[in-house]
Design an enzyme around this catalytic site. Structure first.
Site, PDB file in Angstrom:
ATOM      1  N   GLU A  35       0.946  -1.173   0.105  1.00  0.00           N
ATOM      2  CA  GLU A  35      -0.032   0.021   0.021  1.00  0.00           C
ATOM      3  C   GLU A  35       1.043   1.101   0.005  1.00  0.00           C
ATOM      4  OE1 GLU A  35      -3.299   0.582  -0.321  1.00  0.00           O
ATOM      5  OE2 GLU A  35      -3.648  -1.631  -0.352  1.00  0.00           O
ATOM      6  N   CYS A 190     -12.025   2.835 -15.003  1.00  0.00           N
ATOM      7  CA  CYS A 190     -12.115   4.482 -14.864  1.00  0.00           C
ATOM      8  C   CYS A 190     -11.101   5.358 -14.808  1.00  0.00           C
ATOM      9  CB  CYS A 190     -13.096   4.736 -13.648  1.00  0.00           C
ATOM     10  SG  CYS A 190     -13.968   6.452 -13.719  1.00  0.00           S
ATOM     11  N   CYS A 197     -15.585   3.130 -20.443  1.00  0.00           N
ATOM     12  CA  CYS A 197     -17.169   3.280 -20.081  1.00  0.00           C
ATOM     13  C   CYS A 197     -17.924   1.987 -20.428  1.00  0.00           C
ATOM     14  CB  CYS A 197     -17.785   4.549 -20.211  1.00  0.00           C
ATOM     15  SG  CYS A 197     -17.062   5.769 -19.624  1.00  0.00           S
ATOM     16  N   CYS A 206     -23.974   5.751 -14.017  1.00  0.00           N
ATOM     17  CA  CYS A 206     -22.927   6.963 -13.649  1.00  0.00           C
ATOM     18  C   CYS A 206     -23.401   8.145 -14.188  1.00  0.00           C
ATOM     19  CB  CYS A 206     -21.605   6.230 -14.617  1.00  0.00           C
ATOM     20  SG  CYS A 206     -20.153   7.801 -14.455  1.00  0.00           S
TER      21      CYS A 206
HETATM   22  S1  SF4 Z   1     -19.272   4.878 -16.489  1.00  0.00           S
HETATM   23 FE1  SF4 Z   1     -18.599   6.118 -15.002  1.00  0.00          FE
HETATM   24  S2  SF4 Z   1     -17.480   5.194 -13.498  1.00  0.00           S
HETATM   25 FE2  SF4 Z   1     -17.549   3.773 -15.236  1.00  0.00          FE
HETATM   26  S3  SF4 Z   1     -15.687   4.240 -16.506  1.00  0.00           S
HETATM   27 FE3  SF4 Z   1     -17.127   5.436 -17.238  1.00  0.00          FE
HETATM   28  S4  SF4 Z   1     -17.060   7.299 -15.952  1.00  0.00           S
HETATM   29 FE4  SF4 Z   1     -16.133   5.982 -14.847  1.00  0.00          FE
END
Ligand code: SF4
Length: 347
Positions: A35, A190, A197, A206
């Site tokens: 970490e 993301c 997405c 989202c």
């Molecule tokens: S849908 Fe939203 S959470 Fe998923 S990768 Fe795209 S921006 Fe990120």
């Protein structure tokens, strides 16, 4: 459990990362070291350092008993050296105050040097199965996008809002896959630029995706011009040996070996004589190097100086080393770059 958490967990179990060298263990020492190394550093850069570190310091006792210099040597090149110094100090505190056993009380974990709330939470969740919400850079990005949080995530107000979200969605069961899932989503789906997405399990809910804000969130830090500082490094060379000076333990590259530095108004040959008692002949300066720190850039002029003979007495906190040994010492990355160039020009 919230629907958000359920989807993160289901995705992590099927698509998340399961084979990183610090996974599949509940050893708090292993989780802690990983970490700390992963703070501000990408997984791919960490793996080699982590494996070497674990061979040399396989447990708390071996880390606590090592010298700071050796710990820094194994960190050399990874950057943000206060992380290594804190890790070493914390290992000594665990030995002294917790009988050498990594503490599992959240407040005790938080009391160790270099461990903030998010890192303590990751250790608590992964090693002790005591769920605590995390909020590292990757997770902030996922939350800011999914929950459509506008404003720079470094401000106390936005950060408090993000911690509330983190607390709200933290499940009491499957806490490890959930936490790992958030980290994996931020690192692989993301991503900072070009988030994927279409394969994201959070797509349907989202906010950033729905409102086409994924490239705008999280809101970037307000830009301030990054100051450029200058320094001249003295490459004092006698035959195949070079002089290194230990840096003060506070400040940049604290505790590492480096070339002596001079201010712009100082004259290299004079400082070589007055500070180190060396008669030198200057050579052409090497090409300038620019090194980026978080808050400033450093322009380095490497000034080679041929030392005519080494003095009998060594100035304290300095050492003469053959170039090939110096390359393996606890030195910052730009110094290693200069030494590699010198080494190549000699061979
Ligand atoms: S849908 Fe939203 S959470 Fe998923 S990768 Fe795209 S921006 Fe990120």
């Amino acid at each position: 459990m919230t629907d958000f958490a359920l989807r993160v967990i289901a995705w992590q179990k099927q698509h998340g990362r399961h084979d990183l060298p610090w996974q599949n263990t509940i050893n708090p020492y292993v989780i802690w070291v990983s970490e700390i190394m992963l703070q501000q550093t990408q997984v791919t850069a960490v793996i080699g350092y982590f494996l070497r570190f674990m061979v040399r310091f396989p447990d708390i006792a071996s880390l606590a008993n090592a010298t700071q210099e050796e710990v820094l040597q194994y960190w050399s090149g990874l950057g943000y050296y206060s992380r290594a110094r804190n890790l070493h100090q914390a290992a000594q505190k665990i030995t002294r105050d917790f009988s050498g056993i990594f503490p599992h009380q959240f407040s005790d974990i938080l009391s160790l040097s270099g461990i903030g709330r998010s890192t303590a939470a990751a250790i608590s969740t992964f090693a002790f199965n005591i769920p605590q919400p995390i909020l590292d850079g990757n997770v902030k990005r996922v939350f800011a996008r999914h929950f459509l949080i506008e404003g720079w995530t470094g401000t106390p107000k936005i950060e408090a809002q993000l911690w509330q979200i983190a607390e709200l969605h933290m499940p009491t069961i499957d806490a490890s896959p959930y936490t790992q899932g958030l980290m994996d989503l931020g690192a692989t789906i993301c991503t900072r630029t070009k988030p994927k997405c279409q394969v994201c399990p959070l797509l349907s809910s989202c906010g950033a995706y729905i409102h086409k804000r994924e490239s705008k969130l999280p809101t970037p830090k307000p830009r301030k011009p990054i100051p450029l500082k200058q320094t001249t490094m003295l490459i004092l060379r006698c035959g195949n040996e070079i002089l290194l000076e230990k840096r003060p333990s506070n400040g940049i590259w604290g505790g590492l070996w480096s070339f002596p530095e001079i201010e712009a108004h100082e004259i290299a040959t004079e400082i070589a004589y007055s500070k180190f008692g060396l008669n030198v002949e200057p050579e052409e300066p090497l090409e300038n190097i620019e090194h980026a720190f978080t808050h400033f850039k450093l322009a380095i002029t490497p000034q080679p100086l041929i030392v005519l003979y080494q003095p009998k007495r060594l100035v304290s906190n300095t050492i003469w080393l053959p170039i090939e040994d110096a390359i393996d010492a606890a030195i910052p990355a730009p110094v290693r770059g200069i030494l590699n160039k010198l080494n190549m020009s000699q061979s």
